[in-house]
Design a protein around this motif. Structure first.
Motif, PDB file in Angstrom:
ATOM      1  N   VAL A  26       0.987  -1.225   0.045  1.00  0.00           N
ATOM      2  CA  VAL A  26       0.097  -0.140  -0.099  1.00  0.00           C
ATOM      3  C   VAL A  26       0.867   1.146   0.079  1.00  0.00           C
ATOM      4  O   VAL A  26       0.454   2.316  -0.747  1.00  0.00           O
ATOM      5  N   GLN A  27       1.947   1.271   0.886  1.00  0.00           N
ATOM      6  CA  GLN A  27       2.822   2.404   0.981  1.00  0.00           C
ATOM      7  C   GLN A  27       3.680   2.555  -0.678  1.00  0.00           C
ATOM      8  O   GLN A  27       3.533   3.801  -0.999  1.00  0.00           O
ATOM      9  N   GLN A  28       4.018   1.551  -1.296  1.00  0.00           N
ATOM     10  CA  GLN A  28       4.420   1.560  -2.484  1.00  0.00           C
ATOM     11  C   GLN A  28       3.407   2.203  -3.511  1.00  0.00           C
ATOM     12  O   GLN A  28       3.941   3.155  -4.364  1.00  0.00           O
ATOM     13  N   ALA A  29       2.140   1.705  -3.546  1.00  0.00           N
ATOM     14  CA  ALA A  29       1.221   2.160  -4.431  1.00  0.00           C
ATOM     15  C   ALA A  29       0.976   3.750  -4.379  1.00  0.00           C
ATOM     16  O   ALA A  29       0.869   4.260  -5.261  1.00  0.00           O
ATOM     17  N   LEU A  30       1.019   4.055  -3.105  1.00  0.00           N
ATOM     18  CA  LEU A  30       0.526   5.427  -2.660  1.00  0.00           C
ATOM     19  C   LEU A  30       1.763   6.346  -3.182  1.00  0.00           C
ATOM     20  O   LEU A  30       1.650   7.501  -3.928  1.00  0.00           O
ATOM     21  N   ALA A  31       2.936   5.857  -2.962  1.00  0.00           N
ATOM     22  CA  ALA A  31       4.225   6.627  -3.396  1.00  0.00           C
ATOM     23  C   ALA A  31       4.157   6.609  -4.662  1.00  0.00           C
ATOM     24  O   ALA A  31       4.597   7.639  -5.365  1.00  0.00           O
ATOM     25  N   GLU A  32       4.199   5.729  -5.535  1.00  0.00           N
ATOM     26  CA  GLU A  32       4.194   5.800  -6.997  1.00  0.00           C
ATOM     27  C   GLU A  32       3.145   6.649  -7.576  1.00  0.00           C
ATOM     28  O   GLU A  32       3.540   7.434  -8.486  1.00  0.00           O
ATOM     29  N   LEU A  33       2.157   6.590  -7.080  1.00  0.00           N
ATOM     30  CA  LEU A  33       0.841   7.417  -7.421  1.00  0.00           C
ATOM     31  C   LEU A  33       1.120   8.838  -7.234  1.00  0.00           C
ATOM     32  O   LEU A  33       1.124   9.736  -8.017  1.00  0.00           O
ATOM     33  N   ILE A  34       1.478   9.097  -6.164  1.00  0.00           N
ATOM     34  CA  ILE A  34       1.635  10.689  -5.822  1.00  0.00           C
ATOM     35  C   ILE A  34       3.093  11.290  -6.349  1.00  0.00           C
ATOM     36  O   ILE A  34       2.966  12.335  -6.891  1.00  0.00           O
ATOM     37  N   GLY A  35       4.247  10.140  -6.448  1.00  0.00           N
ATOM     38  CA  GLY A  35       5.443  10.645  -6.885  1.00  0.00           C
ATOM     39  C   GLY A  35       5.432  10.757  -8.374  1.00  0.00           C
ATOM     40  O   GLY A  35       6.002  11.751  -8.852  1.00  0.00           O
ATOM     41  N   THR A  36       4.596   9.922  -9.139  1.00  0.00           N
ATOM     42  CA  THR A  36       4.585  10.095 -10.743  1.00  0.00           C
ATOM     43  C   THR A  36       3.541  10.908 -11.044  1.00  0.00           C
ATOM     44  O   THR A  36       3.415  11.231 -12.140  1.00  0.00           O
ATOM     45  N   GLY A  37       2.510  11.080 -10.555  1.00  0.00           N
ATOM     46  CA  GLY A  37       1.054  11.667 -10.952  1.00  0.00           C
ATOM     47  C   GLY A  37       0.509  10.947 -12.056  1.00  0.00           C
ATOM     48  O   GLY A  37      -0.116  11.624 -12.795  1.00  0.00           O
ATOM     49  N   SER A  38       0.653   9.692 -12.043  1.00  0.00           N
ATOM     50  CA  SER A  38       0.136   8.872 -13.253  1.00  0.00           C
ATOM     51  C   SER A  38      -0.124   7.412 -12.564  1.00  0.00           C
ATOM     52  O   SER A  38       0.418   6.957 -11.436  1.00  0.00           O
ATOM     53  N   VAL A  39      -1.249   6.659 -13.126  1.00  0.00           N
ATOM     54  CA  VAL A  39      -1.722   5.425 -12.640  1.00  0.00           C
ATOM     55  C   VAL A  39      -0.678   4.482 -13.350  1.00  0.00           C
ATOM     56  O   VAL A  39      -0.938   3.318 -12.847  1.00  0.00           O
ATOM     57  N   ASP A  40       0.073   4.724 -13.975  1.00  0.00           N
ATOM     58  CA  ASP A  40       0.911   3.829 -14.885  1.00  0.00           C
ATOM     59  C   ASP A  40       1.473   2.995 -13.692  1.00  0.00           C
ATOM     60  O   ASP A  40       1.809   1.671 -13.932  1.00  0.00           O
ATOM     61  N   ALA A  41       2.153   3.526 -12.704  1.00  0.00           N
ATOM     62  CA  ALA A  41       2.989   2.643 -11.934  1.00  0.00           C
ATOM     63  C   ALA A  41       1.826   1.962 -10.680  1.00  0.00           C
ATOM     64  O   ALA A  41       2.482   0.979 -10.512  1.00  0.00           O
ATOM     65  N   LEU A  42       1.025   2.491 -10.773  1.00  0.00           N
ATOM     66  CA  LEU A  42       0.017   1.990  -9.872  1.00  0.00           C
ATOM     67  C   LEU A  42      -0.618   0.661 -10.417  1.00  0.00           C
ATOM     68  O   LEU A  42      -1.058  -0.406  -9.692  1.00  0.00           O
ATOM     69  N   GLU A  43      -1.058   0.603 -11.770  1.00  0.00           N
ATOM     70  CA  GLU A  43      -1.677  -0.345 -12.381  1.00  0.00           C
ATOM     71  C   GLU A  43      -1.003  -1.881 -12.189  1.00  0.00           C
ATOM     72  O   GLU A  43      -2.027  -2.824 -11.775  1.00  0.00           O
ATOM     73  N   PRO A  44       0.115  -2.110 -12.162  1.00  0.00           N
ATOM     74  CA  PRO A  44       0.453  -3.248 -12.067  1.00  0.00           C
ATOM     75  C   PRO A  44       0.453  -3.724 -10.536  1.00  0.00           C
ATOM     76  O   PRO A  44       0.539  -5.110 -10.271  1.00  0.00           O
ATOM     77  N   LEU A  45       0.164  -2.911  -9.585  1.00  0.00           N
ATOM     78  CA  LEU A  45       0.019  -3.234  -8.380  1.00  0.00           C
ATOM     79  C   LEU A  45      -1.427  -3.699  -7.829  1.00  0.00           C
ATOM     80  O   LEU A  45      -1.615  -4.187  -6.823  1.00  0.00           O
ATOM     81  N   LEU A  46      -2.261  -3.649  -8.719  1.00  0.00           N
ATOM     82  CA  LEU A  46      -3.821  -3.870  -8.818  1.00  0.00           C
ATOM     83  C   LEU A  46      -3.747  -5.316  -9.342  1.00  0.00           C
ATOM     84  O   LEU A  46      -3.234  -5.666 -10.465  1.00  0.00           O
ATOM     85  N   SER A  47      -4.799  -6.026  -8.673  1.00  0.00           N
ATOM     86  CA  SER A  47      -5.004  -7.416  -9.315  1.00  0.00           C
ATOM     87  C   SER A  47      -5.905  -7.401 -10.559  1.00  0.00           C
ATOM     88  O   SER A  47      -6.521  -6.220 -10.639  1.00  0.00           O
ATOM     89  N   ASP A  48      -5.773  -8.114 -11.475  1.00  0.00           N
ATOM     90  CA  ASP A  48      -6.785  -8.218 -12.663  1.00  0.00           C
ATOM     91  C   ASP A  48      -8.157  -7.971 -12.482  1.00  0.00           C
ATOM     92  O   ASP A  48      -8.902  -7.207 -13.038  1.00  0.00           O
ATOM     93  N   ASP A  49      -8.741  -8.549 -11.419  1.00  0.00           N
ATOM     94  CA  ASP A  49     -10.124  -8.712 -10.853  1.00  0.00           C
ATOM     95  C   ASP A  49     -10.135  -7.620  -9.891  1.00  0.00           C
ATOM     96  O   ASP A  49     -11.292  -7.471  -9.125  1.00  0.00           O
ATOM     97  N   PHE A  50      -9.680  -6.554  -9.557  1.00  0.00           N
ATOM     98  CA  PHE A  50      -9.805  -5.537  -8.553  1.00  0.00           C
ATOM     99  C   PHE A  50     -10.949  -4.956  -8.533  1.00  0.00           C
ATOM    100  O   PHE A  50     -11.481  -4.682  -9.624  1.00  0.00           O
ATOM    101  N   VAL A  51     -11.464  -4.589  -7.631  1.00  0.00           N
ATOM    102  CA  VAL A  51     -13.025  -3.949  -7.486  1.00  0.00           C
ATOM    103  C   VAL A  51     -12.607  -2.786  -6.310  1.00  0.00           C
ATOM    104  O   VAL A  51     -12.225  -3.186  -5.315  1.00  0.00           O
ATOM    105  N   HIS A  52     -13.159  -1.683  -6.679  1.00  0.00           N
ATOM    106  CA  HIS A  52     -13.271  -0.514  -5.824  1.00  0.00           C
ATOM    107  C   HIS A  52     -14.761  -0.270  -5.314  1.00  0.00           C
ATOM    108  O   HIS A  52     -15.461  -0.083  -6.172  1.00  0.00           O
TER     109      HIS A  52
END
Length: 146
Positions: A26-52
């Motif tokens: 979770v820390q890595q996901a947040l850091a990647e999202l905030i640090g890059t300003g893009s979901v590209d780094a977040l996408e591989p940290l989510l399972s294919d069947d992710f549900v929000h």
């Protein structure tokens, strides 16, 4: 009148290494999202069947949620995120943060709950409350007309 308490947690082993690893994801996901300003780094940290899941009982798929997050990143580019709590219990990680929206926007309190499965974020829940409205929300249980 009796209130009900329902514990919907799955029966889990709760080894300390699992909770530490899950917090790191979770820390890595947040850091990647905030640090890059893009979901590209977040996408591989989510399972294919992710549900929000949202409090209004609506939900979105991985693709829908990533698109919504990406759309929000531009107007929120200068948002300040201050994490107050990051707690893990088995396969769940809870993050409590306060976020100051850009351009003197409102401050919000956010609670995110993430379920981790096989090293990926599989589900997310989110509760957002504008800090300025918190006092009004403390009386939700009072009968109307008082």
């Amino acid at each position: 009148m009796k209130s009900d308490f329902i514990d919907n947690r799955r029966g889990l082993g709760n080894p300390a290494s699992m909770t530490t690893d899950n917090k790191s994801i979770v820390q890595q996901a947040l850091a990647e999202l905030i640090g890059t300003g893009s979901v590209d780094a977040l996408e591989p940290l989510l399972s294919d069947d992710f549900v929000h899941h949202r409090p209004d009982s609506s939900s979105s798929t991985k693709e829908e949620w990533l698109a919504a997050v990406q759309a929000a990143l531009t107007p929120l580019a200068d948002m300040r995120v201050e994490v107050h709590h990051l707690l893990a219990d088995g396969d769940h990680v809870v993050m409590h943060s306060r976020r100051q929206l850009p351009d003197a926007g409102p401050e919000i309190a956010v609670v995110d709950i993430w379920r981790i499965d096989e090293g990926l974020i599989a589900e997310g829940w989110e509760i957002i409350e504008p800090v300025a409205q918190a006092a009004a929300n403390l009386v939700w249980w009072e009968p109307a007309g008082r």
